[in-house]
Design an enzyme around this catalytic site. Structure first.
Site, PDB file in Angstrom:
ATOM      1  N   TYR A 109       0.812  -1.226   0.000  1.00 27.65           N
ATOM      2  CA  TYR A 109       0.000   0.000   0.000  1.00 27.65           C
ATOM      3  C   TYR A 109       0.842   1.272   0.000  1.00 27.65           C
ATOM      4  O   TYR A 109       0.297   2.365   0.008  1.00 27.65           O
ATOM      5  CB  TYR A 109      -0.903   0.043   1.231  1.00 27.65           C
ATOM      6  CG  TYR A 109      -2.114  -0.811   1.123  1.00 27.65           C
ATOM      7  CD1 TYR A 109      -1.988  -2.164   0.854  1.00 27.65           C
ATOM      8  CD2 TYR A 109      -3.387  -0.286   1.287  1.00 27.65           C
ATOM      9  CE1 TYR A 109      -3.093  -2.969   0.765  1.00 27.65           C
ATOM     10  CE2 TYR A 109      -4.496  -1.088   1.188  1.00 27.65           C
ATOM     11  CZ  TYR A 109      -4.344  -2.433   0.922  1.00 27.65           C
ATOM     12  OH  TYR A 109      -5.440  -3.229   0.834  1.00 27.65           O
ATOM     13  N   LYS A 134       2.650 -13.542   6.720  1.00 29.52           N
ATOM     14  CA  LYS A 134       2.791 -14.580   5.694  1.00 29.52           C
ATOM     15  C   LYS A 134       4.300 -14.863   5.547  1.00 29.52           C
ATOM     16  O   LYS A 134       4.851 -14.914   4.446  1.00 29.52           O
ATOM     17  CB  LYS A 134       2.150 -14.034   4.408  1.00 29.52           C
ATOM     18  CG  LYS A 134       1.902 -15.023   3.334  1.00 29.52           C
ATOM     19  CD  LYS A 134       0.794 -16.005   3.628  1.00 29.52           C
ATOM     20  CE  LYS A 134       0.781 -17.061   2.546  1.00 29.52           C
ATOM     21  NZ  LYS A 134       0.399 -18.397   2.960  1.00 29.52           N
ATOM     22  N   ASP A 187      -3.103 -17.164   6.277  1.00 28.57           N
ATOM     23  CA  ASP A 187      -4.190 -17.984   5.730  1.00 28.57           C
ATOM     24  C   ASP A 187      -4.814 -18.855   6.815  1.00 28.57           C
ATOM     25  O   ASP A 187      -6.040 -18.992   6.901  1.00 28.57           O
ATOM     26  CB  ASP A 187      -3.734 -18.829   4.522  1.00 28.57           C
ATOM     27  CG  ASP A 187      -2.327 -19.356   4.664  1.00 28.57           C
ATOM     28  OD1 ASP A 187      -1.636 -18.950   5.616  1.00 28.57           O
ATOM     29  OD2 ASP A 187      -1.903 -20.187   3.841  1.00 28.57           O
ATOM     30  N   ASP A 220      -5.942  -5.385   6.032  1.00 29.56           N
ATOM     31  CA  ASP A 220      -7.090  -4.901   5.277  1.00 29.56           C
ATOM     32  C   ASP A 220      -8.106  -6.032   5.113  1.00 29.56           C
ATOM     33  O   ASP A 220      -9.294  -5.886   5.422  1.00 29.56           O
ATOM     34  CB  ASP A 220      -6.598  -4.410   3.907  1.00 29.56           C
ATOM     35  CG  ASP A 220      -7.640  -3.591   3.189  1.00 29.56           C
ATOM     36  OD1 ASP A 220      -8.702  -3.320   3.773  1.00 29.56           O
ATOM     37  OD2 ASP A 220      -7.397  -3.215   2.033  1.00 29.56           O
TER      38      ASP A 220
END
Ligand code: NAP
Length: 412
Positions: free
Chosen positions: A156, A223, A277, A301
């Site tokens: 972002y 992640k 995840d 987000d």
């Protein structure tokens, strides 16, 4: 501070900031932005509720109207005038309605600009269940999260180049020639920076919040199994900040088992981490085990919208953007132009953003009163269209809903 077209109220006092703490008078001046579209409906409703709450706890908020979006463009010929940014800087807190971002090139999101200029580095969203709100999950009452999403970095940061542009081709060549990395020539390129500085200040804020609010755990969501030096580093720096700065208050999940046999000692917050995840499953399958979450920007987000959906979605989801000694409080939803000015939409998200603002000011009692009164209102069957279409009840407009909340506040 000299302003061009606005004038701070004569009464009321300024909120101060010393040694990392807000100094809040009993009658603070607080700027507010009505915003675009349904901002015109939900912000006045929220002001009504906040005024009633302040009165209930023996305080007064002195509102200072400032402008952004269409209103600002009419008044200043500019969608985000310096007056507005300077007022938020000077008075430290603002309640904000949504702003429309026109689709198409050349127009940067006003929301992103406000966050960047004021260095509001954490997007903080509490996600909890209000009894009576329709939810797609079986046990929405188990959801009680506070999500700290990093607001300034990651993909972002806006560092990207179009496929075929000189910059993209130059980078592709550089990567191939200097670093031995092959990327297809027809690629657009985006860059994902995650720094130690920004990670640590975000996680610091999350741990401090957990300590001050008697929370049980802070989970670092990342992640890092795939992106080791950005997402993985986020996890490592998160653990580091806990160990270096909050050793008296925190233990890791490993220590919970190796030293305490799985029983959380009184007064200690467990720092854990989960791969993103997996975490999306866990918030649904083992909801009650999660409390404060800290995430990089993109994961944050997704996670905050997914979590909000579990407790009733956009009409009831409050949010805030926080920096050091500064905060802008706003609902998660946008300006929903098709409903603008119809006295139709649900003001709960804006009202609860106001509750979050009171919590930030240290007026926790006020914040609890608002949550309770909103819950009482919905449980008594007084609802706006969005909730009505799922569960029926006594359908009311935005203003009437807020008036019912005010009545409940007065009755508490
Ligand atoms: P949106 O304004 O959030 O609205 C999407 C849908 O969510 C609405 O059509 C409505 O659903 C529901 N909704 C939103 N607010 C609600 C409320 N208070 N009560 C009941 N239902 C509500 O999203 P959008 O249409 O994608 O975005 C519109 C504009 O807002 C865009 O310009 C976007 O950039 C901007 N935006 C601003 C902010 C911000 O200022 N922070 C945040 C997000 C988006 P139904 O149609 O099902 O009734």
């Amino acid at each position: 501070m000299a302003y061009e077209k606005i004038k701070p109220p004569e009464e009321g006092e300024k909120i101060g900031y010393e040694e990392g703490k807000l100094i809040v008078p009993d009658n603070p001046i607080i700027p507010y932005i009505e915003g675009d579209g349904i901002g015109k409906d939900v912000v006045p409703a929220a002001l009504m509720v906040l005024n009633a709450t302040a009165e209930k706890i023996g305080k007064e908020i002195v509102w200072f109207r400032i402008y952004a979006g269409e209103d600002a463009n009419k008044l200043y010929g500019n969608y985000l005038p310096d007056d507005t940014l300077n007022a938020i800087k000077e008075f430290r807190i603002a309640l904000k309605g949504p702003l429309t971002t026109p689709v198409g090139g050349g127009f940067r999101s006003l929301n992103v600009t406000i966050r960047q200029i004021l260095d509001l580095y954490a997007n903080v969203r509490p996600v909890y269940y209000l009894k009576g709100v329709p939810s797609p999950v079986k046990k929405p009452e188990n959801v009680n999260l506070v999500i700290f999403r990093e607001n300034t970095e990651d993909v972002y940061a806006g560092i990207e180049w179009r496929m075929g542009s000189n910059e993209a081709l130059k980078l592709i060549r550089f990567l191939r020639d200097e670093l031995g990395v092959n990327i297809r020539e027809d690629s657009g390129i985006g860059i994902k920076p995650i720094s130690e500085f920004a990670t640590k200040r975000l996680v610091r804020l999350a741990i401090r919040y957990a300590i001050q609010n008697g929370r049980k755990s802070v989970t670092l969501v990342h992640k890092g199994n795939i992106m080791k030096y950005t997402e993985g580093a986020f996890r490592d720096w998160g653990y580091e900040v806990a160990k270096q700065e909050f050793a008296d208050y925190t233990i890791t999940e490993d220590e919970l088992w190796s030293k305490y046999d799985g029983r959380q000692p009184e007064g200690k917050i467990v720092i854990k981490d989960r791969i993103a995840d997996n975490m999306f499953q866990q918030i649904q399958t083992r909801t009650a085990e999660y409390d404060v979450l800290a995430l990089p920007n993109l994961n944050g987000d997704y996670m905050s919208d997914a979590a909000a959906a579990m407790v009733g979605g956009l009409g009831v989801a409050p949010g805030s953007n926080i920096g050091d000694g500064i905060g802008v409080f706003e609902p998660v939803h946008g300006s929903a132009p098709k409903y603008s000015g119809q006295n139709k939409v649900n003001p709960t998200a804006e009202i609860l953003s106001g509750a979050l603002m009171l919590e930030f000011l240290g007026w926790k009692e006020g914040s609890e009163i608002i949550k309770k009164a909103v819950e009482m209102t919905i449980q008594s069957g007084i609802v706006t269209y969005d909730i009505h279409r799922h569960i029926g009840g006594n359908l009311v407009g935005t203003k009437e809903f807020a008036m019912a909340v005010v009545e409940n506040i007065q009755s508490l």
